[in-house]
Design an enzyme around this catalytic site. Sequence first.
Site, PDB file in Angstrom:
ATOM      1  N   PRO A   1       0.793  -1.228   0.000  1.00  0.00           N
ATOM      2  CA  PRO A   1       0.000   0.000   0.000  1.00  0.00           C
ATOM      3  C   PRO A   1       0.823   1.275   0.000  1.00  0.00           C
ATOM      4  O   PRO A   1       1.869   1.365   0.638  1.00  0.00           O
ATOM      5  CB  PRO A   1      -0.829  -0.109   1.287  1.00  0.00           C
ATOM      6  N   ASN A   2       0.292   2.237  -0.740  1.00  0.00           N
ATOM      7  CA  ASN A   2       0.802   3.610  -0.839  1.00  0.00           C
ATOM      8  C   ASN A   2       2.077   3.734  -1.667  1.00  0.00           C
ATOM      9  O   ASN A   2       2.534   4.841  -1.936  1.00  0.00           O
ATOM     10  CB  ASN A   2       1.018   4.231   0.557  1.00  0.00           C
TER      11      ASN A   2
ATOM     12  N   ARG B   1       4.861  10.944  -2.558  1.00  0.00           N
ATOM     13  CA  ARG B   1       4.590  10.627  -1.156  1.00  0.00           C
ATOM     14  C   ARG B   1       5.836  10.906  -0.310  1.00  0.00           C
ATOM     15  O   ARG B   1       6.858  10.231  -0.467  1.00  0.00           O
ATOM     16  CB  ARG B   1       4.222   9.147  -1.053  1.00  0.00           C
TER      17      ARG B   1
ATOM     18  N   TYR C   1      11.013   9.022   1.209  1.00  0.00           N
ATOM     19  CA  TYR C   1      11.014   7.961   0.196  1.00  0.00           C
ATOM     20  C   TYR C   1      11.669   8.367  -1.131  1.00  0.00           C
ATOM     21  O   TYR C   1      11.789   7.535  -2.028  1.00  0.00           O
ATOM     22  CB  TYR C   1       9.579   7.478  -0.045  1.00  0.00           C
TER      23      TYR C   1
ATOM     24  N   ASN D   1       8.326  -5.334  -1.101  1.00  0.00           N
ATOM     25  CA  ASN D   1       8.183  -4.203  -0.194  1.00  0.00           C
ATOM     26  C   ASN D   1       6.706  -4.140   0.146  1.00  0.00           C
ATOM     27  O   ASN D   1       5.890  -3.633  -0.645  1.00  0.00           O
ATOM     28  CB  ASN D   1       8.659  -2.892  -0.841  1.00  0.00           C
TER      29      ASN D   1
ATOM     30  N   ALA E   1       3.237  -0.771   4.718  1.00  0.00           N
ATOM     31  CA  ALA E   1       2.806  -0.884   6.112  1.00  0.00           C
ATOM     32  C   ALA E   1       2.352  -2.293   6.495  1.00  0.00           C
ATOM     33  O   ALA E   1       2.353  -2.643   7.686  1.00  0.00           O
ATOM     34  CB  ALA E   1       1.693   0.123   6.396  1.00  0.00           C
TER      35      ALA E   1
ATOM     36  N   GLU F   1      13.062  -9.043   1.524  1.00  0.00           N
ATOM     37  CA  GLU F   1      12.256  -7.917   1.990  1.00  0.00           C
ATOM     38  C   GLU F   1      13.026  -6.631   1.695  1.00  0.00           C
ATOM     39  O   GLU F   1      14.210  -6.536   2.038  1.00  0.00           O
ATOM     40  CB  GLU F   1      12.018  -8.085   3.494  1.00  0.00           C
TER      41      GLU F   1
ATOM     42  N   HIS G   1      12.952  -2.263   1.844  1.00  0.00           N
ATOM     43  CA  HIS G   1      12.350  -0.989   2.263  1.00  0.00           C
ATOM     44  C   HIS G   1      13.231   0.144   1.786  1.00  0.00           C
ATOM     45  O   HIS G   1      14.462   0.083   1.903  1.00  0.00           O
ATOM     46  CB  HIS G   1      12.205  -0.920   3.784  1.00  0.00           C
TER      47      HIS G   1
ATOM     48  N   ARG H   1      13.188   4.642  12.508  1.00  0.00           N
ATOM     49  CA  ARG H   1      11.976   5.465  12.450  1.00  0.00           C
ATOM     50  C   ARG H   1      11.092   5.173  13.668  1.00  0.00           C
ATOM     51  O   ARG H   1      11.597   4.818  14.724  1.00  0.00           O
ATOM     52  CB  ARG H   1      11.268   5.224  11.110  1.00  0.00           C
TER      53      ARG H   1
HETATM   54  C1  DQA Z   1       8.350   1.245   3.656  1.00  0.00           C
HETATM   55  C2  DQA Z   1       8.422   1.426   5.164  1.00  0.00           C
HETATM   56  C3  DQA Z   1       7.081   1.149   5.802  1.00  0.00           C
HETATM   57  O1  DQA Z   1       7.143   1.344   7.204  1.00  0.00           O
HETATM   58  C4  DQA Z   1       6.029   2.093   5.240  1.00  0.00           C
HETATM   59  O2  DQA Z   1       4.758   1.790   5.776  1.00  0.00           O
HETATM   60  C5  DQA Z   1       5.991   2.098   3.762  1.00  0.00           C
HETATM   61  C6  DQA Z   1       7.256   2.095   3.039  1.00  0.00           C
HETATM   62  C7  DQA Z   1       9.685   1.634   2.969  1.00  0.00           C
HETATM   63  O3  DQA Z   1       9.856   1.265   1.820  1.00  0.00           O
HETATM   64  O4  DQA Z   1      10.520   2.310   3.573  1.00  0.00           O
HETATM   65  O5  DQA Z   1       4.940   2.187   3.156  1.00  0.00           O
HETATM   66  O6  DQA Z   1       8.108  -0.117   3.373  1.00  0.00           O
END
Ligand code: DQA
Length: 155
Positions: free
Chosen positions: A15-16, A23, A28, A79, A82, A103, A105, A112
Amino acid sequence: MSTTDSPLLLLVHGPNLNLLGERQPEIYGHDTLPDIESDVAAAANARGATVLSFQSNHEGALIDFLHQHRGQASGVLLNAGAYTHTSIALHDALEAIALPAVEVHLSNIHTRESFRRRSMIAAACIGQIAGLGRAGYTVATNLLLDHLEAPKPSP
Ligand code: DQA
């Protein structure tokens, strides 16, 4: 797992992450999801692998995608956004499909908010890359391919 000479990697975003570029660029970066997908495809293609990319804001859709492609794929770059911090279902999906997963990020989740420090999916992955931004995906792609190419111990 696929045993063809041209491994297929699944690149999965939660998501997002469709909003990358606009964003919170201070966290990011300014690069977009298509930029990242193109980096991963280039890194994979350079080593004879191909990539199937998918993004969804819905947990079940991410799981369905993993299930649907489990027979053709050799590995996963994930990735989960959340859902990383909440989804036992994604953890279980990775275990169920039994493919090596990395994984990824963009941000360093360990520096964080405290709720980001726990990953529900890490235990189902061969490793985690966090905090390297866009470049982390190229690192992750090469690590996954190294893992796939490494000689397997005989049973
Ligand atoms: C994320 C880190 C997560 O905590 C966050 O919710 C994201 C992006 C990252 O790529 O740094 O959506 O996965």
